[in-house]
Design an enzyme around this catalytic site. Sequence first.
Site, PDB file in Angstrom:
ATOM      1  N   CYS A 180       0.734  -1.113   0.225  1.00  0.00           N
ATOM      2  CA  CYS A 180      -0.092   0.114   0.041  1.00  0.00           C
ATOM      3  C   CYS A 180       0.697   1.197   0.153  1.00  0.00           C
ATOM      4  O   CYS A 180       1.764   1.508   0.909  1.00  0.00           O
ATOM      5  CB  CYS A 180      -1.035  -0.028   1.246  1.00  0.00           C
ATOM      6  SG  CYS A 180      -1.526   1.323   1.510  1.00  0.00           S
ATOM      7  N   GLU A 181       0.526   2.262  -0.959  1.00  0.00           N
ATOM      8  CA  GLU A 181       1.317   3.197  -1.065  1.00  0.00           C
ATOM      9  C   GLU A 181       0.986   4.320   0.223  1.00  0.00           C
ATOM     10  O   GLU A 181       1.677   5.304   0.211  1.00  0.00           O
ATOM     11  CB  GLU A 181       1.138   4.186  -2.186  1.00  0.00           C
ATOM     12  CG  GLU A 181       0.007   4.638  -2.464  1.00  0.00           C
ATOM     13  CD  GLU A 181      -0.276   5.205  -3.885  1.00  0.00           C
ATOM     14  OE1 GLU A 181      -0.775   6.420  -4.062  1.00  0.00           O
ATOM     15  OE2 GLU A 181       0.466   4.952  -4.777  1.00  0.00           O
ATOM     16  N   HIS A 182      -0.084   3.944   0.925  1.00  0.00           N
ATOM     17  CA  HIS A 182      -0.418   5.085   1.880  1.00  0.00           C
ATOM     18  C   HIS A 182       0.346   4.816   3.308  1.00  0.00           C
ATOM     19  O   HIS A 182       0.729   5.562   3.974  1.00  0.00           O
ATOM     20  CB  HIS A 182      -1.872   5.028   2.225  1.00  0.00           C
ATOM     21  CG  HIS A 182      -2.582   5.295   1.128  1.00  0.00           C
ATOM     22  ND1 HIS A 182      -3.801   4.990   0.768  1.00  0.00           N
ATOM     23  CD2 HIS A 182      -2.412   6.560   0.178  1.00  0.00           C
ATOM     24  CE1 HIS A 182      -4.282   5.549  -0.272  1.00  0.00           C
ATOM     25  NE2 HIS A 182      -3.358   6.359  -1.005  1.00  0.00           N
ATOM     26  N   HIS A 183       0.403   3.261   3.748  1.00  0.00           N
ATOM     27  CA  HIS A 183       1.043   2.967   4.911  1.00  0.00           C
ATOM     28  C   HIS A 183       2.310   1.886   4.519  1.00  0.00           C
ATOM     29  O   HIS A 183       2.920   1.695   5.477  1.00  0.00           O
ATOM     30  CB  HIS A 183      -0.043   2.279   5.861  1.00  0.00           C
ATOM     31  CG  HIS A 183      -1.066   3.019   5.780  1.00  0.00           C
ATOM     32  ND1 HIS A 183      -2.123   3.066   5.440  1.00  0.00           N
ATOM     33  CD2 HIS A 183      -1.123   3.988   6.963  1.00  0.00           C
ATOM     34  CE1 HIS A 183      -3.008   4.175   5.966  1.00  0.00           C
ATOM     35  NE2 HIS A 183      -2.543   4.511   7.049  1.00  0.00           N
ATOM     36  N   GLN A 219      -5.170  -0.448  -4.794  1.00  0.00           N
ATOM     37  CA  GLN A 219      -5.788  -1.371  -5.542  1.00  0.00           C
ATOM     38  C   GLN A 219      -6.319  -1.049  -6.964  1.00  0.00           C
ATOM     39  O   GLN A 219      -6.531  -1.856  -7.893  1.00  0.00           O
ATOM     40  CB  GLN A 219      -6.727  -2.394  -4.838  1.00  0.00           C
ATOM     41  CG  GLN A 219      -7.224  -3.575  -5.432  1.00  0.00           C
ATOM     42  CD  GLN A 219      -7.878  -4.671  -4.428  1.00  0.00           C
ATOM     43  OE1 GLN A 219      -7.454  -4.790  -3.260  1.00  0.00           O
ATOM     44  NE2 GLN A 219      -8.985  -5.146  -5.009  1.00  0.00           N
ATOM     45  N   HIS A 224      -5.946  -6.175   2.747  1.00  0.00           N
ATOM     46  CA  HIS A 224      -4.829  -4.869   2.869  1.00  0.00           C
ATOM     47  C   HIS A 224      -4.482  -4.849   4.339  1.00  0.00           C
ATOM     48  O   HIS A 224      -5.334  -4.820   5.513  1.00  0.00           O
ATOM     49  CB  HIS A 224      -5.592  -3.631   2.607  1.00  0.00           C
ATOM     50  CG  HIS A 224      -6.109  -3.493   1.161  1.00  0.00           C
ATOM     51  ND1 HIS A 224      -5.188  -2.630   0.348  1.00  0.00           N
ATOM     52  CD2 HIS A 224      -6.815  -4.183   0.606  1.00  0.00           C
ATOM     53  CE1 HIS A 224      -5.727  -2.795  -0.978  1.00  0.00           C
ATOM     54  NE2 HIS A 224      -6.583  -3.595  -1.060  1.00  0.00           N
ATOM     55  N   CYS A 247      -2.815  -2.851   5.825  1.00  0.00           N
ATOM     56  CA  CYS A 247      -3.077  -1.574   6.549  1.00  0.00           C
ATOM     57  C   CYS A 247      -4.460  -1.437   7.278  1.00  0.00           C
ATOM     58  O   CYS A 247      -4.518  -0.484   8.266  1.00  0.00           O
ATOM     59  CB  CYS A 247      -2.994  -0.393   5.684  1.00  0.00           C
ATOM     60  SG  CYS A 247      -4.196  -0.430   4.234  1.00  0.00           S
TER      61      CYS A 247
END
Length: 202
Positions: A86-89, A127, A155, A157
């Site tokens: 995940c590019e956020h976490h 995704q 996910h 995250c």
Amino acid sequence: MSEPNHPIDVTREQAEDAVRTLLRWAGEDPSREGLLDTPKRVVKAYRDWFAGYAEDPGDYLLRTFKEVEGYDEMVVLRDIEFESHCEHHMAPIIGRAHVGYLPTNRVVGISKLARVVDGFARRFQVQEKLTAEIAHCIQENLQPAGVAVVIDASHECMTTRGVHKRGVSMVTSQMLGSFRDDARTRAEFLEFIGLHGSVRSR
């Protein structure tokens, strides 16, 4: 294995120093015995997890086969397991991709479809973007009558932080060409992968 090409000038030593900084921030001592080699291991793992940045997944689709005796029905590869982040976490995304296309006058080796999935998955992702990237790559390189991609993934995250909800998966789909325009073609694909028309095209 040689060092991958990086879009910015970051040395291996700088990457390992960054891992040591994170260990200290977490409350650990990077100099203790159990963590001495951790920065080296993490950087090595990153080379594997994010190998997709060093390749163009479309290159896997350059070699095609025309001697298919006029075959123009659906080609479906189900249950392509993948790991992404995940590019956020920066937490893992673990799932399966289902890919289908309607060939016009050429087909591609089925292992190449799995490699396309891995090529995009081994990057920081969301995704929805991953699903679209795979579909458009196949469409642009093979020029089939249509492409369908469905991804079902969990996910970390969401399962290991935040709301801590386990057993939850996210399903995304991208339908192009005949799969978007023809409900029967779309339903046939969803039947093949076991979703029985429960996914709408994006």
